[in-house]
Scaffold this motif. Structure first.
Motif, short mmCIF file in Angstrom:
data_model
loop_
_atom_site.label_atom_id
_atom_site.label_comp_id
_atom_site.label_asym_id
_atom_site.label_seq_id
_atom_site.Cartn_x
_atom_site.Cartn_y
_atom_site.Cartn_z
N LEU A 40 -15.30 102.10 69.06
CA LEU A 40 -15.43 102.86 70.29
C LEU A 40 -16.09 104.20 69.99
O LEU A 40 -15.99 104.73 68.88
N ASN A 41 -16.72 104.77 71.01
CA ASN A 41 -17.40 106.04 70.83
C ASN A 41 -16.47 107.23 70.97
O ASN A 41 -16.89 108.38 70.81
N LYS A 42 -15.21 106.97 71.32
CA LYS A 42 -14.27 108.07 71.49
C LYS A 42 -12.88 107.62 71.05
O LYS A 42 -12.65 106.44 70.78
N GLU A 43 -11.99 108.57 70.98
CA GLU A 43 -10.61 108.28 70.56
C GLU A 43 -9.95 107.31 71.53
O GLU A 43 -10.26 107.30 72.72
N ARG A 44 -9.05 106.50 71.01
CA ARG A 44 -8.35 105.53 71.85
C ARG A 44 -6.86 105.81 71.88
O ARG A 44 -6.29 106.37 70.93
N ILE A 45 -6.23 105.40 72.98
CA ILE A 45 -4.78 105.41 73.10
C ILE A 45 -4.35 104.01 73.50
O ILE A 45 -4.85 103.46 74.49
N TYR A 46 -3.45 103.44 72.72
CA TYR A 46 -2.99 102.07 72.96
C TYR A 46 -1.57 102.10 73.50
O TYR A 46 -0.68 102.70 72.91
N LEU A 47 -1.35 101.45 74.65
CA LEU A 47 -0.03 101.34 75.26
C LEU A 47 0.31 99.88 75.46
O LEU A 47 -0.43 99.14 76.10
N ALA A 61 1.96 108.22 86.11
CA ALA A 61 0.74 107.68 85.53
C ALA A 61 -0.44 108.61 85.70
O ALA A 61 -1.26 108.78 84.78
N GLU A 62 -0.55 109.22 86.87
CA GLU A 62 -1.68 110.11 87.12
C GLU A 62 -1.69 111.27 86.13
O GLU A 62 -2.73 111.61 85.56
N LEU A 63 -0.51 111.87 85.91
CA LEU A 63 -0.43 113.01 85.00
C LEU A 63 -0.81 112.60 83.58
O LEU A 63 -1.59 113.28 82.91
N PHE A 64 -0.27 111.46 83.12
CA PHE A 64 -0.54 111.02 81.75
C PHE A 64 -2.01 110.67 81.57
O PHE A 64 -2.65 111.09 80.60
N LEU A 65 -2.57 109.89 82.48
CA LEU A 65 -3.94 109.42 82.31
C LEU A 65 -4.95 110.55 82.45
O LEU A 65 -5.96 110.57 81.75
N VAL A 69 -8.25 112.09 79.73
CA VAL A 69 -9.44 111.64 80.44
C VAL A 69 -10.63 111.44 79.50
O VAL A 69 -11.57 110.71 79.82
N ASP A 70 -10.59 112.07 78.33
CA ASP A 70 -11.70 111.98 77.40
C ASP A 70 -11.52 110.85 76.39
O ASP A 70 -12.33 110.70 75.47
N LYS A 71 -10.49 110.04 76.56
CA LYS A 71 -10.20 108.96 75.61
C LYS A 71 -10.33 107.60 76.30
O LYS A 71 -10.34 107.50 77.53
N SER A 90 -8.48 105.19 91.52
CA SER A 90 -8.69 106.59 91.90
C SER A 90 -9.29 107.40 90.75
O SER A 90 -10.22 108.20 90.95
N LEU A 91 -8.78 107.16 89.55
CA LEU A 91 -9.29 107.90 88.40
C LEU A 91 -10.73 107.54 88.08
O LEU A 91 -11.54 108.41 87.72
N ILE A 92 -11.07 106.28 88.22
CA ILE A 92 -12.45 105.84 87.97
C ILE A 92 -13.38 106.44 89.00
O ILE A 92 -14.50 106.88 88.67
N ASP A 93 -12.96 106.47 90.25
CA ASP A 93 -13.81 107.03 91.31
C ASP A 93 -14.03 108.53 91.12
O ASP A 93 -15.07 109.07 91.50
N GLU A 94 -13.06 109.21 90.52
CA GLU A 94 -13.21 110.64 90.26
C GLU A 94 -14.19 110.88 89.11
O GLU A 94 -14.92 111.88 89.09
N LYS A 95 -14.19 109.97 88.13
CA LYS A 95 -15.08 110.11 86.97
C LYS A 95 -15.53 108.72 86.54
O LYS A 95 -14.85 108.04 85.79
N ARG A 96 -16.67 108.32 87.06
CA ARG A 96 -17.18 106.98 86.78
C ARG A 96 -17.96 106.99 85.47
O ARG A 96 -19.16 107.28 85.43
#
Length: 389
Positions: A40-47, A61-65, A69-71, A90-96
């Motif tokens: 991946l081109n950026k850091e990952r978080i696995y849940l 969820a909104e607060l955590f994600l 936002v950069d991962k 919602s998060l994707i629509d804010e930053k596609r």
């Protein structure tokens, strides 16, 4: 063998294109291993959403994600928290941005459609199947047939170890996994139904017969079937209806998708056991169909053909409305063409007829009919780019 998986290249392409990528497939097929090995081109978080501690992180969820936002966020077993789909939209629509989320699930989009619809146009789905013929060496073909393609079964260090893994997989699937997917019913009935399907491999699906044998309603049988189908355990092959004035069979044919699981459900442990069973022909037929469907993916539509007058063809491959191949599957080293197959070629106007048999040599048998081994047939049609299953 991770980089040999058929969706590896497509996964990289999807991550560069879609804000969310969904990888679906049965449990224990290698989804988690695959994404943990992808660059991946950026850091990952696995849940892992089966873990209470990871689910707790998403109470807000909104607060955590938004805090990450950069991962790239990897959400494993998404069906455990389907309510997340709305939040992701919602998060994707804010930053596609491509590659923001990777979603892993053991249920098909059909089982989680009400939630998955929230991400329409924002997500690309890929199916990771068990190992198939395009991912192994030719000399391991019989091992793939006997053990099936689940990695821990196929790669086991002995036949006994493979068999024990499959038996425990079936037990866990029935007693635990189906309930987690939403099928809350008597595990004993589900096990009986699944074993009955194994012995009906390659036969026409008649729900009334199963309902009568199990002492349950036809809607209950159909419900069990939908869950087994939606969790990638069962394939329904539907009949092909060309524009001919003949009485055609309307019911689908039913197959246990993984041959190793089929053999365990039927109490078959070794190759020697299998070749002495009446199930052997249907097992080979289902194995060939599954290998073709998995290796060639969505480049074709897949059907069978059968009329009440006796014309029959095991597999029809259709592309752009045209029957490209009519395939007859033979568990023999000396295949012969039957009258029913010839009629099927005429009825469907197939471009070519193929007899797939247990041998390796390819040769013409009749005009427009070619005998081929499964390995060569797949290699002949397999494109350079992996298919999107």
């Amino acid at each position: 063998m991770v980089k040999n998986r058929h969706i590896w290249t497509l996964l990289e392409e999807y991550l560069a294109l879609f804000p969310a990528v969904g990888i679906i497939g049965p449990r224990q097929v290698g989804k988690t291993t695959l994404v943990k090995n992808i660059n991946l081109n950026k850091e990952r978080i696995y849940l892992d959403l089966e873990k209470a501690s990871d689910r707790a992180k998403l109470n807000d969820a909104e607060l955590f994600l938004k805090a990450h936002v950069d991962k790239t966020i990897i959400l494993d077993e998404i069906q455990m928290m389907p309510e997340l789909f709305t939040e992701l939209r919602s998060l994707i629509d804010e930053k596609r941005e491509a590659g923001r989320f990777i979603i892993l699930g053991s249920a098909s989009p059909e089982l989680i459609r009400s939630s998955a619809d929230s991400l329409a146009g924002r997500i690309g789905y890929l199916e990771l199947t068990p190992f198939h013929i395009a991912e192994i060496e030719e000399e391991n073909l019989d091992q793939l047939w006997i053990r099936g393609g689940f990695p821990l079964s196929f790669l086991a260090n002995s036949e006994r170890a493979s068999q024990l893994w499959r038996e425990n997989f079936i037990k866990t699937y029935i007693e635990r996994d189906l309930g987690l997917l939403g099928l809350n019913t008597d595990p004993y009935l589900v096990e009986r139904f699944w074993r009955m399907l194994a012995h009906a491999q390659g036969g026409l699906l008649v729900s009334e017969n199963f309902a009568k044998a199990l002492g349950i309603s036809r809607p209950s049988v159909n419900k069990y079937l939908e869950f087994l189908k939606g969790s990638f355990m069962v394939r329904l092959l539907h009949p092909y209806f060309p524009n001919v004035k003949k009485r055609l069979v309307a019911s689908p044919k039913v197959y246990i998708r993984d041959s190793g699981i089929l053999h365990s459900l039927a109490g078959i442990g070794t190759y020697e056991d299998l070749i002495n069973q009446l199930l052997v022909g249907h097992s080979w037929e289902g194995f060939v169909i599954e290998q073709i469907c998995n290796a060639l993916g969505k480049r074709y539509e897949y059907y069978f053909y059968r009329t009440h007058q006796g014309a029959e063809c095991d597999l029809i491959l259709v592309n752009s409305g045209q029957v490209k191949f009519a395939i007859e599957i033979k568990n023999t080293l000396s295949p012969k063409v039957g009258k029913g197959f010839r009629i099927s070629l005429e009825d469907t106007q197939a471009e070519k007829g193929i007899l797939i048999y247990r041998g390796k040599e390819s040769y013409p048998l009749e005009k427009n009919i070619l005998v081929m081994g499964l390995w060569e047939f797949i290699q002949t049609l397999k494109p350079n780019n992996p298919p999107n299953n």
